[in-house]
Design a protein around this motif. Structure first.
Motif, PDB file in Angstrom:
ATOM      1  N   ASP A   1      -5.415   4.762  -6.806  1.00  0.00           N
ATOM      2  CA  ASP A   1      -5.429   3.748  -7.724  1.00  0.00           C
ATOM      3  C   ASP A   1      -3.984   3.288  -8.202  1.00  0.00           C
ATOM      4  OD1 ASP A   1      -8.198   3.678  -7.537  1.00  0.00           O
ATOM      5  OD2 ASP A   1      -8.471   5.031  -9.214  1.00  0.00           O
ATOM      6  N   LEU A   2      -3.260   4.409  -8.433  1.00  0.00           N
ATOM      7  CA  LEU A   2      -1.865   3.885  -8.473  1.00  0.00           C
ATOM      8  C   LEU A   2      -1.096   2.815  -7.786  1.00  0.00           C
ATOM      9  CD1 LEU A   2      -0.396   7.356  -9.834  1.00  0.00           C
ATOM     10  CD2 LEU A   2      -1.206   5.778 -11.232  1.00  0.00           C
ATOM     11  N   TYR A   3      -1.428   3.103  -6.472  1.00  0.00           N
ATOM     12  CA  TYR A   3      -1.040   2.161  -5.555  1.00  0.00           C
ATOM     13  C   TYR A   3      -1.579   0.592  -5.670  1.00  0.00           C
ATOM     14  CZ  TYR A   3       0.814   0.613  -0.762  1.00  0.00           C
ATOM     15  OH  TYR A   3       1.537   0.160   0.224  1.00  0.00           O
ATOM     16  N   THR A   4      -2.740   0.717  -6.129  1.00  0.00           N
ATOM     17  CA  THR A   4      -3.611  -0.696  -5.983  1.00  0.00           C
ATOM     18  C   THR A   4      -3.681  -1.194  -7.232  1.00  0.00           C
ATOM     19  OG1 THR A   4      -5.531   0.428  -5.718  1.00  0.00           O
ATOM     20  CG2 THR A   4      -4.603  -0.454  -4.082  1.00  0.00           C
ATOM     21  N   LYS A   5      -3.672  -0.481  -8.237  1.00  0.00           N
ATOM     22  CA  LYS A   5      -4.097  -0.759  -9.742  1.00  0.00           C
ATOM     23  C   LYS A   5      -3.146  -0.193 -10.879  1.00  0.00           C
ATOM     24  CE  LYS A   5      -9.022  -0.523  -8.437  1.00  0.00           C
ATOM     25  NZ  LYS A   5     -10.422   0.106  -8.829  1.00  0.00           N
ATOM     26  N   GLY A   6      -2.201   0.321 -10.488  1.00  0.00           N
ATOM     27  CA  GLY A   6      -1.300   0.963 -11.301  1.00  0.00           C
ATOM     28  C   GLY A   6      -0.523  -0.141 -11.996  1.00  0.00           C
ATOM     29  N   ASN A   7       0.402   0.381 -13.069  1.00  0.00           N
ATOM     30  CA  ASN A   7       1.536  -0.698 -13.676  1.00  0.00           C
ATOM     31  C   ASN A   7       2.336  -1.027 -12.708  1.00  0.00           C
ATOM     32  OD1 ASN A   7       3.294   1.295 -14.141  1.00  0.00           O
ATOM     33  ND2 ASN A   7       2.465   2.070 -15.973  1.00  0.00           N
ATOM     34  N   ALA A   8       3.431  -1.959 -13.190  1.00  0.00           N
ATOM     35  CA  ALA A   8       4.329  -2.444 -12.076  1.00  0.00           C
ATOM     36  C   ALA A   8       5.402  -1.404 -11.439  1.00  0.00           C
ATOM     37  CB  ALA A   8       5.220  -3.313 -12.734  1.00  0.00           C
ATOM     38  N   THR A   9       5.666  -0.281 -12.511  1.00  0.00           N
ATOM     39  CA  THR A   9       6.429   0.693 -12.110  1.00  0.00           C
ATOM     40  C   THR A   9       5.840   1.679 -11.130  1.00  0.00           C
ATOM     41  OG1 THR A   9       7.805   0.274 -14.296  1.00  0.00           O
ATOM     42  CG2 THR A   9       7.927   2.580 -13.332  1.00  0.00           C
ATOM     43  N   GLN A  10       4.618   1.987 -11.436  1.00  0.00           N
ATOM     44  CA  GLN A  10       3.843   2.859 -10.711  1.00  0.00           C
ATOM     45  C   GLN A  10       3.617   2.517  -9.251  1.00  0.00           C
ATOM     46  OE1 GLN A  10       0.503   3.236 -13.445  1.00  0.00           O
ATOM     47  NE2 GLN A  10       0.997   5.174 -14.190  1.00  0.00           N
ATOM     48  N   GLN A  11       3.528   1.022  -9.129  1.00  0.00           N
ATOM     49  CA  GLN A  11       3.170   0.504  -7.957  1.00  0.00           C
ATOM     50  C   GLN A  11       4.415   0.505  -7.155  1.00  0.00           C
ATOM     51  OE1 GLN A  11       0.748  -2.942  -7.437  1.00  0.00           O
ATOM     52  NE2 GLN A  11      -0.227  -2.710  -9.326  1.00  0.00           N
ATOM     53  N   THR A  12       5.417   0.403  -7.848  1.00  0.00           N
ATOM     54  CA  THR A  12       6.760   0.194  -7.002  1.00  0.00           C
ATOM     55  C   THR A  12       7.102   1.394  -6.469  1.00  0.00           C
ATOM     56  OG1 THR A  12       7.774  -1.641  -8.391  1.00  0.00           O
ATOM     57  CG2 THR A  12       9.244  -0.063  -7.395  1.00  0.00           C
ATOM     58  N   SER A  13       6.594   2.599  -7.171  1.00  0.00           N
ATOM     59  CA  SER A  13       7.236   4.170  -7.039  1.00  0.00           C
ATOM     60  C   SER A  13       6.405   4.494  -5.817  1.00  0.00           C
ATOM     61  CB  SER A  13       6.898   5.079  -8.137  1.00  0.00           C
ATOM     62  OG  SER A  13       7.884   4.952  -9.167  1.00  0.00           O
ATOM     63  N   MET A  14       4.735   4.121  -5.992  1.00  0.00           N
ATOM     64  CA  MET A  14       3.901   4.556  -4.929  1.00  0.00           C
ATOM     65  C   MET A  14       4.231   3.773  -3.561  1.00  0.00           C
ATOM     66  SD  MET A  14       2.339   7.117  -6.244  1.00  0.00           S
ATOM     67  CE  MET A  14       0.628   7.207  -5.300  1.00  0.00           C
ATOM     68  N   LYS A  15       4.456   2.549  -3.475  1.00  0.00           N
ATOM     69  CA  LYS A  15       5.049   1.737  -2.521  1.00  0.00           C
ATOM     70  C   LYS A  15       6.254   2.362  -1.820  1.00  0.00           C
ATOM     71  CE  LYS A  15       2.378  -2.452  -3.527  1.00  0.00           C
ATOM     72  NZ  LYS A  15       2.570  -3.729  -3.827  1.00  0.00           N
ATOM     73  N   LYS A  16       7.272   2.789  -2.466  1.00  0.00           N
ATOM     74  CA  LYS A  16       8.247   3.339  -1.646  1.00  0.00           C
ATOM     75  C   LYS A  16       8.118   4.505  -1.205  1.00  0.00           C
ATOM     76  CE  LYS A  16      12.881   5.145  -3.636  1.00  0.00           C
ATOM     77  NZ  LYS A  16      12.610   6.312  -3.342  1.00  0.00           N
ATOM     78  N   MET A  17       7.277   5.432  -1.878  1.00  0.00           N
ATOM     79  CA  MET A  17       7.037   6.774  -1.353  1.00  0.00           C
ATOM     80  C   MET A  17       6.040   6.579  -0.134  1.00  0.00           C
ATOM     81  SD  MET A  17       6.696   9.437  -4.448  1.00  0.00           S
ATOM     82  CE  MET A  17       5.562   8.431  -5.623  1.00  0.00           C
TER      83      MET A  17
END
Length: 623
Positions: free
Chosen positions: A130-146
């Motif tokens: 959910d962090l990848y698709t629905k998280g806040n901008a910072t969370q999505q950026t971190s998850m996509k980077k990883m």
């Protein structure tokens, strides 16, 4: 190969990967992670980072680039070889007589598949979070980077598998999802194409280093692009095919050279990475435990394998500088080194005066037990880019010396190679890329640079030579020669050169006709100073008895001295190399067992063959 060979390790083991990162010096709470489901792990940015660190961890340690992949598997080419005689283990790689029962084969093989498995789990679950698709901008950026890091790490492990074993039983999904427990050999072409697509995806997910401030132990967008370029060149290069049992490259190879050229061009134009002004400081920057640690301010080291003495050293550190590097028996600087030795003729591939890379790459001195500097015989020169005297550690085998995976000089030369192949001749941009590498090497002696070729073949041959000089001892040369289908040619050329070099008639032949039989030198204090000063402080007898002269003169000029002058010691140089032993001895001869259309691939280890009835052994092994 049974599933348990690549079966996922517990998440508690994945967490140990944090140890290799410079900012993490202690264990995480592994009990917490081991009690969590995958959904719980990937619902937290922090826990996801621990899982990604666990994938990075498969790069380091004894079974990976800590020693085996970097120093055993990569030998021999026309730069370095393993010292000593065939032993059923590490030295057999250098002599091209590895068999499926080799004691050093199975663990690195399994380690690579464990890395692929760890990456597979991250690649499956991160995008589902959910962090990848629905998280806040910072969370999505971190998850996509990883997610992009996981894709890139998997590509590195797969590249290592394919360039060593060819078509291999690689699964691109977690082992828990595999329905066929006995995975057959998968086409390397399809695997290369898959990871090239993965890396294209990762490019849009991983930021440039300037946007994150991450250290070189972490993957950046430039690293993703460089890895895509490197893998494209392997995909477009030659490899030993199981069906034809011949070295071949596919007819569409230029498609992949175009990918390499485009990716390298992006990195160059971004101008985020450059060449370190000092070739010596470039490699000192890998010695992170040194009081005089030198930073690579040009960011030439784009991706390095992290190393840490915190935790289980065999899993988190490297033996660089202990197994290889300058040979030392010193009580001050520590003992070790000399496990990798230079081919004697490699010394003479460098310009005798102007090329700063020679005295960094080749350690032709050693340190005795009185901290004195002595010369090495011609067959005992060590690789010099990893030196324990550049660290603070005088006792341990593990010294937190990092292994370079990608550096900007490689990007420049890959670009030049791809441009030349696509255009049929080098463009001015390709020539400039080569010149940038040469200008750093010949700083202060630019008038000694070789002429710049303008034809396709002339430029390609210049690149073959330049990569020999630039990357010696970095585990690159053997694999370059294989993808160019030149390894047999270069081994034969080197054997011919060594025959000319050898003491057969009392005088050398060809280009070695003026090379001295013996070099006379005085033992003097090892200064642990900068390499130019360290080498210029050698006290060498030249054509004036008892006189001194530059290294270039002594190693290229016959000495009229036939016995050691007072206070000098005789060190065998050309006299040391005997055709009967250095070339033709079945236990230690240089590349003695190499056979074209056979030795370009390693055998699958017996443990894999015996547990997977669908796995086909590489050509001729076990027959």
């Amino acid at each position: 190969m049974k599933l348990n060979i690549i079966k996922i390790l517990p998440l508690s083991m994945i967490a140990l990967g944090a140890l290799v990162l410079p900012s993490c010096k202690k264990y995480l709470d592994t009990d917490l992670l081991s009690s969590m489901s995958t959904d719980a792990v990937f619902s937290s940015v922090t826990n996801t980072q621990s899982a990604i660190n666990g994938v990075y961890n498969q790069l380091t340690g004894d079974q990976a680039y800590g020693i085996r992949l970097s120093l055993y598997f990569a030998q021999s080419a026309d730069d370095f070889k393993t010292s000593g005689s065939k032993d059923g283990g590490r030295r057999d790689f250098s002599m091209f007589c590895v068999n499926p029962a080799n004691t050093e084969l199975a663990n690195p093989f399994n380690n690579l598949f464990a890395g692929i498995e760890r990456a597979n789990i991250c690649i499956k679950y991160i995008p589902k979070s959910d962090l990848y698709t629905k998280g806040n901008a910072t969370q999505q950026t971190s998850m996509k980077k990883m997610y992009g890091e996981a894709l890139t790490l998997r590509s590195m492990f797969i590249l290592e598998v394919l360039r060593n074993w060819g078509d291999a039983p690689v699964s691109l999904i977690p082992s828990s999802d595999v329905t066929n427990l006995y995975i057959p050999n998968i086409s390397r072409d399809s695997l290369y194409d898959h990871v090239l697509n993965d890396l294209k995806t990762a490019e849009d997910l991983v930021p440039w280093r300037s946007e994150t401030g991450d250290p070189a132990t972490k993957i950046s967008k430039a690293v993703v692009k460089a890895m895509r370029a490197r893998i494209a060149l392997y995909r477009g290069g030659f490899s030993l095919r199981g069906d034809s049992k011949q070295m071949e490259r596919r007819s569409d190879y230029k498609t992949y050279y175009q990918i390499a050229m485009d990716e390298c061009k992006d990195i160059i134009q971004k101008n985020e990475n450059g060449l370190n002004a000092s070739y010596e400081n470039l490699f000192k920057s890998l010695h992170t435990s040194s009081n005089s640690y030198v930073a690579d301010n040009a960011n030439e080291m784009m991706w390095v394998v992290g190393a840490s003495t915190a935790g289980g050293l065999a899993n988190t550190d490297t033996k660089l500088g202990y197994y290889n590097g300058i040979k030392s028996a010193s009580t001050t600087y520590g003992t070790g080194g000399g496990g990798i030795t230079a081919i004697p003729t490699y010394f003479y591939e460098f310009d005798s005066i102007g090329d700063a890379r020679r005295d960094v790459t080749l350690a032709y001195i050693q340190i005795d037990n009185k901290d004195q500097k002595t010369l090495q015989a011609a067959d005992a020169m060590a690789d010099g880019k990893f030196r324990r005297n550049w660290t603070n550690n005088s006792t341990a085998q593990y010294m937190e010396i990092q292994w370079p995976l990608v550096r900007f000089a490689d990007v420049l030369l890959m670009y030049a190679e791809a441009d030349n192949e696509i255009n049929g001749a080098p463009s001015s941009a390709a020539q400039n890329a080569l010149k940038r590498v040469r200008d750093r090497a010949y700083a202060g002696y630019l008038d000694r640079e070789p002429a710049m070729p303008t034809s396709h073949d002339g430029f390609f041959n210049a690149l073959v030579q330049e990569r020999l000089l630039e990357f010696g001892g970095e585990g690159i040369r053997k694999y370059d020669l294989i993808r160019w289908n030149l390894i047999g040619t270069k081994i034969n050329e080197t054997r011919a050169k060594l025959t000319q070099f050898a003491d057969t008639t009392g005088t050398g032949a060809g280009r070695y006709s003026n090379v001295p039989m013996v070099i006379y030198a005085k033992t003097n204090a090892f200064l642990n100073a900068a390499i130019p000063q360290e080498m210029s402080s050698l006290i060498l007898a030249t054509d004036a008895v008892g006189g001194t002269g530059p290294v270039a003169k002594v190693y290229f000029t016959p000495s009229p001295v036939t016995t050691a002058p007072t206070g000098y010691t005789a060190y065998n140089w050309r006299k040391q190399i005997k055709v009967a032993t250095y070339l033709n001895d079945a236990n230690q001869g240089y590349a003695y067992y190499f056979k074209s259309n056979f030795s370009e691939l390693l055998p699958f280890p017996n443990t894999a063959i015996n547990t997977n009835f669908n796995l086909v052994q590489n050509p001729y092994y076990g027959q």
